[in-house]
Scaffold this motif. Sequence first.
Motif, PDB file in Angstrom:
ATOM      1  N   UNK A  79       2.953  -6.557  -0.459  1.00 13.18           N
ATOM      2  CA  UNK A  79       2.837  -7.849   0.224  1.00 13.18           C
ATOM      3  C   UNK A  79       4.141  -8.630   0.129  1.00 13.18           C
ATOM      4  N   UNK A  80       4.751  -8.600  -1.036  1.00 18.66           N
ATOM      5  CA  UNK A  80       6.022  -9.303  -1.208  1.00 18.66           C
ATOM      6  C   UNK A  80       7.119  -8.639  -0.395  1.00 18.66           C
ATOM      7  N   UNK A  81       7.057  -7.317  -0.297  1.00 18.05           N
ATOM      8  CA  UNK A  81       8.051  -6.604   0.492  1.00 18.05           C
ATOM      9  C   UNK A  81       7.915  -6.952   1.974  1.00 18.05           C
ATOM     10  N   UNK A  82       6.681  -7.042   2.462  1.00 17.23           N
ATOM     11  CA  UNK A  82       6.458  -7.425   3.857  1.00 17.23           C
ATOM     12  C   UNK A  82       6.954  -8.848   4.107  1.00 17.23           C
ATOM     13  N   UNK A  83       6.689  -9.748   3.162  1.00 20.90           N
ATOM     14  CA  UNK A  83       7.153 -11.129   3.315  1.00 20.90           C
ATOM     15  C   UNK A  83       8.672 -11.201   3.383  1.00 20.90           C
ATOM     16  N   UNK A  84       9.354 -10.412   2.562  1.00 20.51           N
ATOM     17  CA  UNK A  84      10.814 -10.397   2.596  1.00 20.51           C
ATOM     18  C   UNK A  84      11.335  -9.841   3.913  1.00 20.51           C
ATOM     19  N   UNK A  85      10.687  -8.806   4.432  1.00 20.80           N
ATOM     20  CA  UNK A  85      11.101  -8.239   5.716  1.00 20.80           C
ATOM     21  C   UNK A  85      10.846  -9.218   6.856  1.00 20.80           C
ATOM     22  N   UNK A  86       9.776 -10.008   6.758  1.00 22.63           N
ATOM     23  CA  UNK A  86       9.523 -11.035   7.774  1.00 22.63           C
ATOM     24  C   UNK A  86      10.643 -12.070   7.788  1.00 22.63           C
ATOM     25  N   UNK A  87      11.155 -12.407   6.617  1.00 22.60           N
ATOM     26  CA  UNK A  87      12.281 -13.343   6.554  1.00 22.60           C
ATOM     27  C   UNK A  87      13.486 -12.774   7.290  1.00 22.60           C
ATOM     28  N   UNK A  88      13.782 -11.505   7.043  1.00 25.84           N
ATOM     29  CA  UNK A  88      14.908 -10.876   7.718  1.00 25.84           C
ATOM     30  C   UNK A  88      14.688 -10.807   9.231  1.00 25.84           C
ATOM     31  N   UNK A  89      13.436 -10.567   9.630  1.00 27.95           N
ATOM     32  CA  UNK A  89      13.129 -10.492  11.057  1.00 27.95           C
ATOM     33  C   UNK A  89      13.358 -11.843  11.741  1.00 27.95           C
ATOM     34  N   UNK A  90      12.905 -12.933  11.113  1.00 30.10           N
ATOM     35  CA  UNK A  90      13.087 -14.256  11.715  1.00 30.10           C
ATOM     36  C   UNK A  90      14.543 -14.695  11.647  1.00 30.10           C
TER      37      UNK A  90
END
Length: 477
Positions: A79-90
């Motif tokens: 879950x934390x990894x997905x959240x970090x990737x979402x930051x990079x995506x935005x």
Amino acid sequence: MRQSLLSLTITATLLSGCSLIPDYERPDAPVAADWPQGEAYGSAASEGSRTAADLQWREFFRDPALQQLVQVALENNRDLRVAALNVEAYRALYRIQRADLLPSVSADGAGTRQRLPADLSQTGERATASQYSATLGVNAWELDFFGRIRSLSEQALQQYLATEQAARSTQISLVASVANAYLQWQADLALLQLTQDTLKTFEESYQLTQRSFDVGVADALALSQARSAVDSARVSLAQYQRLVALDRNALTQLLGTGLPAELPQGLALNAELLEQVPAGLPADLLQRRPDLLQAEYQLKAANANIGAARAAFFPSVSLTANAGTASSQLSGLFDSGSGTWLFQPQISLPIFNAGRLRANLDYAELQSDIRVAQYEQAIQVAFQEVADRLAARTTYRQQLDAQRALLETTETYYDLAERRYRTGVDSYLTLLDAQRQLFSVRQQLIADRLAQLSSEVELYKALGGGWSNTGSNAPQG
């Protein structure tokens, strides 16, 4: 040509300072300026300027085993990894939107060779025509006179910042979840050990009663009561064995990997496992809780979108311009006199669109109003969460003190009941009642201690504690 392009670019840059985004004003916090007061809260306010968000999780958790488990979770939790990737995506989306402010300069080369039949040729004979070109320029660059692109860029920036705060919220929730799962595991291990000890006591009592029954001292009722106590303890034993296994599985899922092979020895459940959490003031939450910052960034993004909707009412000016060389022969492409250029400004003024632009503006303003309400609601929820945990802090301490006193009283009652039964003063029913009551009080003490520790963890989380770069995949803002 170059002077014209330079002049137009400078003019566009000067005019693009115009912005139709409404001035942002943070809504007033719809909560009291201080925490609730009363017997349930004790002294909620803490001295000093340090807040829970300044208290790193390694300082808050004193148990070395728990510290290592939190570190493993921060490195492996999905879950934390997905959240970090979402930051990079935005972040990438923001960079894309921001790039629209500048012209895209491209170098293009083209070549065409075409054979025409006689009836289509101007000379009446079959002919083959060739054309080659090489140009450098910009294509359909929108001059942001009224700030539409800048508003969209600002909206993308605020959305990126909101996503970054969402990643921080995910880390805080993960840290608290790992702590609660670990504490639950340790509490169930303590209850399992208590049940095993109690079962051993019940079995010894049953064997003694069996011998007394065999010689005619104890009756069948006492023997049956002793047997029922053993069976009841075995039921509890199976229950806690199952709970310990489930707790371990839940903790493993949060870690995102197996339990460390060399996990340090943890502290006892009654030890000082947690650091004292400073309560601070309600105003601290606005700057310390990532979910509140996330809601405010989303509000700012909606506010910026209003600027883009307003700018859509004004003319849109775009520019296409290039310069290069063209020739009917590839070998003469760069010869003297083959230069070519194109300058093509375009303006589009909305006249009739069936109310679409007005509806878009109304929608943007309504979205902003929704975000205001959501931001205020987030503050109210955060205030309630902290107030509830502050009440739990005081009352759980009082409850634990009372439970410990009850345990001492129950242990005295058990010792007296056992001596009176062994001397024949009381029946076995009195001893059995004392045994069961002692078992129940000890179970409740462990449950109360778990609840007290969990409430401290939840208070730490509610105050915005648990965010740290250490071991996190989420980037900094």
